[in-house]
Design an enzyme around this catalytic site. Structure first.
Site, PDB file in Angstrom:
ATOM      1  CE  LYS A  16      -2.056  -0.986   3.900  1.00 35.30           C
ATOM      2  NZ  LYS A  16      -1.326  -2.236   4.261  1.00 35.30           N
ATOM      3  NE  ARG A  91      -4.444  -0.933  10.124  1.00 35.68           N
ATOM      4  CZ  ARG A  91      -3.353  -0.501   9.487  1.00 35.68           C
ATOM      5  NH1 ARG A  91      -3.283   0.719   9.014  1.00 35.68           N
ATOM      6  NH2 ARG A  91      -2.337  -1.320   9.317  1.00 35.68           N
ATOM      7  NE  ARG A 130       7.905  -2.705   6.082  1.00 35.42           N
ATOM      8  CZ  ARG A 130       6.607  -2.517   6.270  1.00 35.42           C
ATOM      9  NH1 ARG A 130       5.883  -1.925   5.344  1.00 35.42           N
ATOM     10  NH2 ARG A 130       6.043  -2.925   7.374  1.00 35.42           N
ATOM     11  NE  ARG A 163       6.474  -0.431   9.790  1.00 37.35           N
ATOM     12  CZ  ARG A 163       5.328  -0.404   9.115  1.00 37.35           C
ATOM     13  NH1 ARG A 163       5.270   0.250   7.951  1.00 37.35           N
ATOM     14  NH2 ARG A 163       4.263  -1.016   9.562  1.00 37.35           N
ATOM     15  NE  ARG A 174       2.166  -4.819  11.017  1.00 35.37           N
ATOM     16  CZ  ARG A 174       3.232  -4.737  10.218  1.00 35.37           C
ATOM     17  NH1 ARG A 174       4.371  -5.310  10.570  1.00 35.37           N
ATOM     18  NH2 ARG A 174       3.164  -4.073   9.093  1.00 35.37           N
TER      19      ARG A 174
HETATM   20  P1  AP5 Z   1       4.881  -1.596   1.812  1.00 30.11           P
HETATM   21  O1  AP5 Z   1       4.603  -0.737   0.627  1.00 30.11           O
HETATM   22  O2  AP5 Z   1       5.622  -1.002   2.952  1.00 30.11           O
HETATM   23  O3  AP5 Z   1       3.535  -2.311   2.303  1.00 30.11           O
HETATM   24  P2  AP5 Z   1       2.312  -1.739   3.140  1.00 30.11           P
HETATM   25  O4  AP5 Z   1       1.090  -2.414   2.616  1.00 30.11           O
HETATM   26  O5  AP5 Z   1       2.319  -0.253   3.168  1.00 30.11           O
HETATM   27  O6  AP5 Z   1       2.683  -2.367   4.538  1.00 30.11           O
HETATM   28  P3  AP5 Z   1       2.649  -1.771   6.008  1.00 30.11           P
HETATM   29  O7  AP5 Z   1       3.346  -2.798   6.857  1.00 30.11           O
HETATM   30  O8  AP5 Z   1       3.159  -0.373   6.085  1.00 30.11           O
HETATM   31  O9  AP5 Z   1       1.135  -1.800   6.283  1.00 30.11           O
HETATM   32  P4  AP5 Z   1       0.454  -1.816   7.615  1.00 30.11           P
HETATM   33  O10 AP5 Z   1      -0.932  -1.588   7.165  1.00 30.11           O
HETATM   34  O11 AP5 Z   1       0.679  -2.993   8.476  1.00 30.11           O
HETATM   35  O12 AP5 Z   1       1.193  -0.682   8.439  1.00 30.11           O
HETATM   36  P5  AP5 Z   1       0.834   0.815   8.787  1.00 30.11           P
HETATM   37  O13 AP5 Z   1       2.063   1.578   8.719  1.00 30.11           O
HETATM   38  O14 AP5 Z   1      -0.364   1.270   8.044  1.00 30.11           O
HETATM   39  O15 AP5 Z   1       5.654  -2.887   1.253  1.00 30.11           O
HETATM   40  C1  AP5 Z   1       6.101  -3.908   2.135  1.00 30.11           C
HETATM   41  C2  AP5 Z   1       7.447  -4.482   1.635  1.00 30.11           C
HETATM   42  O16 AP5 Z   1       7.222  -5.144   0.390  1.00 30.11           O
HETATM   43  C3  AP5 Z   1       8.548  -3.428   1.354  1.00 30.11           C
HETATM   44  O17 AP5 Z   1       9.801  -3.962   1.658  1.00 30.11           O
HETATM   45  C4  AP5 Z   1       8.428  -3.171  -0.156  1.00 30.11           C
HETATM   46  O18 AP5 Z   1       9.669  -2.761  -0.717  1.00 30.11           O
HETATM   47  C5  AP5 Z   1       8.013  -4.544  -0.648  1.00 30.11           C
HETATM   48  N1  AP5 Z   1       7.139  -4.502  -1.819  1.00 30.11           N
HETATM   49  C6  AP5 Z   1       6.107  -3.622  -2.054  1.00 30.11           C
HETATM   50  N2  AP5 Z   1       5.507  -3.923  -3.221  1.00 30.11           N
HETATM   51  C7  AP5 Z   1       6.173  -5.000  -3.726  1.00 30.11           C
HETATM   52  C8  AP5 Z   1       6.005  -5.780  -4.905  1.00 30.11           C
HETATM   53  N3  AP5 Z   1       5.044  -5.503  -5.795  1.00 30.11           N
HETATM   54  N4  AP5 Z   1       6.845  -6.814  -5.100  1.00 30.11           N
HETATM   55  C9  AP5 Z   1       7.820  -7.122  -4.194  1.00 30.11           C
HETATM   56  N5  AP5 Z   1       8.045  -6.412  -3.068  1.00 30.11           N
HETATM   57  C10 AP5 Z   1       7.211  -5.369  -2.832  1.00 30.11           C
HETATM   58  O19 AP5 Z   1       0.357   0.669  10.323  1.00 30.11           O
HETATM   59  C11 AP5 Z   1       1.246   0.312  11.349  1.00 30.11           C
HETATM   60  C12 AP5 Z   1       0.501   0.261  12.684  1.00 30.11           C
HETATM   61  O20 AP5 Z   1      -0.036   1.555  12.983  1.00 30.11           O
HETATM   62  C13 AP5 Z   1      -0.699  -0.680  12.731  1.00 30.11           C
HETATM   63  O21 AP5 Z   1      -0.321  -2.009  13.023  1.00 30.11           O
HETATM   64  C14 AP5 Z   1      -1.537  -0.031  13.851  1.00 30.11           C
HETATM   65  O22 AP5 Z   1      -1.018  -0.346  15.107  1.00 30.11           O
HETATM   66  C15 AP5 Z   1      -1.326   1.450  13.610  1.00 30.11           C
HETATM   67  N6  AP5 Z   1      -2.348   2.029  12.713  1.00 30.11           N
HETATM   68  C16 AP5 Z   1      -2.125   2.597  11.482  1.00 30.11           C
HETATM   69  N7  AP5 Z   1      -3.292   3.008  10.945  1.00 30.11           N
HETATM   70  C17 AP5 Z   1      -4.258   2.704  11.851  1.00 30.11           C
HETATM   71  C18 AP5 Z   1      -5.678   2.868  11.851  1.00 30.11           C
HETATM   72  N8  AP5 Z   1      -6.338   3.407  10.811  1.00 30.11           N
HETATM   73  N9  AP5 Z   1      -6.348   2.423  12.934  1.00 30.11           N
HETATM   74  C19 AP5 Z   1      -5.730   1.888  13.982  1.00 30.11           C
HETATM   75  N10 AP5 Z   1      -4.391   1.699  14.047  1.00 30.11           N
HETATM   76  C20 AP5 Z   1      -3.661   2.107  12.978  1.00 30.11           C
END
Ligand code: AP5
Length: 220
Positions: A16, A91, A130, A163, A174
């Site tokens: 994402k 979410r 990552r 991270r 997660r």
């Molecule tokens: P990446 O692009 O980083 O993936 P992502 O989907 O953004 O993954 P996240 O781990 O950031 O998502 P998340 O939803 O768990 O975390 P968030 O920060 O929102 O890609 C991942 C890896 O794959 C990278 O190494 C990349 O290079 C690689 N990659 C990407 N595309 C690829 C491809 N096509 N092919 C191969 N490799 C590829 O949230 C973190 C925490 O914050 C949550 O757990 C929660 O505690 C809190 N939080 C955030 N938002 C909320 C909310 N709305 N409500 C409540 N808590 C929240």
């Protein structure tokens, strides 16, 4: 014209953030990552950061009322007048319902959903590899870059950090939270807006190309 109000949807590690960053550049709208906002707050030890740190380290969700307040402030700012890419929000069903109230007040169009599909096992491998460049914020997969000690975007050396929530047991937690609480939110949007489903296991450039093709198709 391509739709510029977008919600990126998908499991942790589905790509994402990677795609949101690229699309934000192409569509010239802000990338709003709730995860990034929380991580900045944790790094700066703000009141929000102190509340969020432990929850994030466990892979659980920060309370809805906190998240909705954050998103509301950003969406009402001038930077989002022309559109936005929401990454990591909503979410929960409650967040989706409260977002609807914000969207109604904004009155600039209902967002389209882009859902990235990737299997859990691929995600676990991806997230363990990552790293994020602490200088420019670029997200990389250590297996996919030429030099694992040099950022391919800004050239900084030894700038990659892992991270805190990218440990295998936290990644699995997660993923459980995603399947139990977040994935059902998609049902809520089924009769409300277009849901563009894209295979997120393809190489990054192909994923972007497929998203843009489908966005173009939906605009035409
Ligand atoms: P990446 O692009 O980083 O993936 P992502 O989907 O953004 O993954 P996240 O781990 O950031 O998502 P998340 O939803 O768990 O975390 P968030 O920060 O929102 O890609 C991942 C890896 O794959 C990278 O190494 C990349 O290079 C690689 N990659 C990407 N595309 C690829 C491809 N096509 N092919 C191969 N490799 C590829 O949230 C973190 C925490 O914050 C949550 O757990 C929660 O505690 C809190 N939080 C955030 N938002 C909320 C909310 N709305 N409500 C409540 N808590 C929240």
């Amino acid at each position: 014209m391509l739709k510029k109000q977008i919600i990126m949807f998908g499991a942790p590690g589905a790509g994402k953030g990677t795609q949101a960053k690229i699309l934000a550049g192409k569509l010239n709208v802000p990338h709003i990552s709730t995860g990034d906002i929380l991580r900045n707050a944790v790094a700066q030890k703000t009141e929000l950061g102190l509340k969020a740190k432990e929850i994030m380290e466990k892979g659980e969700l920060v309370p809805d009322e906190i998240m909705v307040g954050i998103v509301k402030n950003v969406l009402f700012s001038d930077s989002c007048k022309e559109g936005y890419i929401l990454d990591g929000f909503p979410r929960t069903l409650n967040q989706a319902k409260l977002l609807d109230e914000i969207i109604e007040q904004l009155n600039n169009g209902y967002p389209v959903i882009i859902k990235l599909l990737v299997d859990d096992e691929v995600i676990i491998q991806r997230l363990s590899m990552r790293r994020v460049c602490k200088v420019c914020g670029t997200i990389v997969n250590l297996n996919q870059i030429e030099n694992p000690n040099k950022c391919p975007n800004c050239g900084a050396e030894n700038s990659f950090v892992k991270r805190d929530d990218d440990k295998e047991e936290v990644i699995r937690r997660r993923l459980r939270v995603y399947h139990e609480t977040t994935q059902p939110v998609l049902e809520y949007y089924k009769n409300k807006t277009e849901i563009i489903v894209v295979d997120g296991a393809q190489p990054v450039d192909n994923v972007t190309e497929n998203i843009l093709k489908k966005l173009d198709h939906s605009a035409g």
